[in-house]
Enzyme design. Sequence first.
Site, PDB file in Angstrom:
ATOM      1  N   LYS A  91      15.236   7.295   7.222  1.00 14.71           N
ATOM      2  CA  LYS A  91      14.647   8.462   7.890  1.00 14.71           C
ATOM      3  C   LYS A  91      13.205   8.221   8.335  1.00 14.71           C
ATOM      4  O   LYS A  91      12.741   8.824   9.299  1.00 14.71           O
ATOM      5  CB  LYS A  91      14.705   9.682   6.962  1.00 14.71           C
ATOM      6  CG  LYS A  91      16.120  10.139   6.615  1.00 14.71           C
ATOM      7  CD  LYS A  91      16.788  10.854   7.766  1.00 14.71           C
ATOM      8  CE  LYS A  91      18.198  11.305   7.420  1.00 14.71           C
ATOM      9  NZ  LYS A  91      18.926  11.874   8.556  1.00 14.71           N
ATOM     10  N   GLU A 113      13.412  20.265   9.564  1.00 17.61           N
ATOM     11  CA  GLU A 113      14.470  20.705   8.654  1.00 17.61           C
ATOM     12  C   GLU A 113      14.830  19.533   7.756  1.00 17.61           C
ATOM     13  O   GLU A 113      14.547  18.383   8.084  1.00 17.61           O
ATOM     14  CB  GLU A 113      15.703  21.141   9.459  1.00 17.61           C
ATOM     15  CG  GLU A 113      16.699  20.028   9.780  1.00 17.61           C
ATOM     16  CD  GLU A 113      16.177  18.935  10.715  1.00 17.61           C
ATOM     17  OE1 GLU A 113      15.208  19.180  11.447  1.00 17.61           O
ATOM     18  OE2 GLU A 113      16.759  17.827  10.707  1.00 17.61           O
ATOM     19  N   SER A 396      21.879   3.042   3.974  1.00 16.36           N
ATOM     20  CA  SER A 396      20.882   3.884   4.652  1.00 16.36           C
ATOM     21  C   SER A 396      19.784   4.370   3.719  1.00 16.36           C
ATOM     22  O   SER A 396      18.691   4.702   4.170  1.00 16.36           O
ATOM     23  CB  SER A 396      21.568   5.073   5.318  1.00 16.36           C
ATOM     24  OG  SER A 396      22.395   5.760   4.391  1.00 16.36           O
TER      25      SER A 396
HETATM   26  C1  LIG Z   1      20.163   8.128   2.861  1.00 20.89           C
HETATM   27  C2  LIG Z   1      20.796   8.937   3.935  1.00 20.89           C
HETATM   28  N1  LIG Z   1      21.772   8.370   4.669  1.00 20.89           N
HETATM   29  C3  LIG Z   1      22.379   9.062   5.658  1.00 20.89           C
HETATM   30  C4  LIG Z   1      22.033  10.366   5.939  1.00 20.89           C
HETATM   31  C5  LIG Z   1      22.763  11.086   7.021  1.00 20.89           C
HETATM   32  O1  LIG Z   1      21.983  11.277   8.163  1.00 20.89           O
HETATM   33  P1  LIG Z   1      22.289  10.470   9.490  1.00 20.89           P
HETATM   34  O2  LIG Z   1      23.758  10.644   9.741  1.00 20.89           O
HETATM   35  O3  LIG Z   1      21.452  11.121  10.504  1.00 20.89           O
HETATM   36  O4  LIG Z   1      21.934   9.051   9.258  1.00 20.89           O
HETATM   37  C6  LIG Z   1      21.009  10.996   5.210  1.00 20.89           C
HETATM   38  C7  LIG Z   1      20.610  12.372   5.499  1.00 20.89           C
HETATM   39  O5  LIG Z   1      19.825  12.982   4.834  1.00 20.89           O
HETATM   40  C8  LIG Z   1      20.378  10.245   4.173  1.00 20.89           C
HETATM   41  O6  LIG Z   1      19.408  10.790   3.432  1.00 20.89           O
END
Ligand SMILES: Cc1ncc(COP(=O)(O)O)c(C=O)c1O
Length: 426
Positions: A91, A113, A396
Amino acid sequence: MSEDPVRSGKFGDYGGQYVPEVLMPAVEELADAYERYVLENEDGFVDEFRRHLREFGGRPTPLSHAANLSERYGTEVYLKREDLLHGGAHKLNNALGQVLLAKYMGKERVVAETGAGQHGTATAMACAYLDMPCEIYMGRTDVNRQRPNVFRMRIHDAEVNPVDAGSGTLKEAINETMRDWATNVEDTHYVVGSVVGPHPFPAMVRDFQSVISEELREQSREQLGQLPEAVIACAGGGSNTMGAFSAFIGSAELFGAPTGAHEPAPDVDLLAVEAGGAELGVDADEGYAPNSASLTTGSEGVLHGARTKLLQTDEGQIVESHSVSAGLDYAGVGPELAHLVDEGRVTPVSVGDDAALEAFHCLSREEGIIPALESSHAIAYLEEYEGEGPVVVNVSGRGDKDLDTVIEESAERDLDVAPSMEVFEQ
Ligand SMILES: Cc1ncc(COP(=O)(O)O)c(C=O)c1O
């Protein structure tokens, strides 16, 4: 709007700018700033952005070979380590880009948000670093299930406003943030946390996140001697997904990218793993979906300023969604991702709550990495992956924020793979 897909925000039938009249000047001002600063590097914006990613964010993040998972699945598995980015999730790439852009635009305050709290935390961190006042809206349910991130936001001096409406999750938090933006458009920028919302957000957030796949390609060439057979990423709104995929699609190239890093690579399979929750499908009578799989089971409609795939009733009412992972618990998905699925370039798959929890424990035990519950969905898909590899999974984020949830949910399910916590019992 322009006919050029990058500048118009139209992805086939999806995307657009479905916003109330009062927000039109704000999205137009932002679209203009996106073109000048992000696409054309006016005043060296992208150079400064890349510098902050390195010096504050700690980029590049590694591409790690997962030896134990490779042995377990009989295919070479590599992990793109966004969990090691400062703050513990992808993020920050987007938050740094947008807070910096707000400064270039002369804004005096940002609002955002947050669902899992990772985007709120990243925005609070970027605001502390770049000296910008910050206010975060977060659904009450999410406030309660993501307490560590609420502490972090407050410690970075961001205001946190709990939202009690509806199910108290991301959808309601977005509605409230839009309301704040509409009231304060003159001096406020809304830092949208995923590739959702009206143009230019889906394209701009993708561009800020594209550094993931830009690095991944270079690292694959150096470490694997080839591009991966597949890239697997979880999809909530879809920002880590588009970040991990975009260089292979050729849909984003920021100034300063290495030569050839964004050449389309049609042979690389791109797998978007959605939250299958308890089961797939929408219960229209109850107004509830026991999952958050909008790509797999959703239908076309408009949510939060864009036409995309949604979990909704036949009458177009958005239903409450579900996932054990707060960051995937969203009834919509980014319009570009919906388009890429229709085009056949991205394959949507889903993984349920139980499998995600198992994958959380598996990666923690086998590789010494505690993944976010969101990322655990991508890891869980390795159980079903049938290719020969090498395959890259985008981790992620890190899972410290999820420990309470995981311990509770694992105990309820009596998961074999979960460690006993009887150490606490007398
Ligand atoms: C670690 C992590 N991965 C994935 C996501 C999902 O978001 P996005 O689909 O935008 O990557 C989030 C959302 O808060 C997250 O914190």
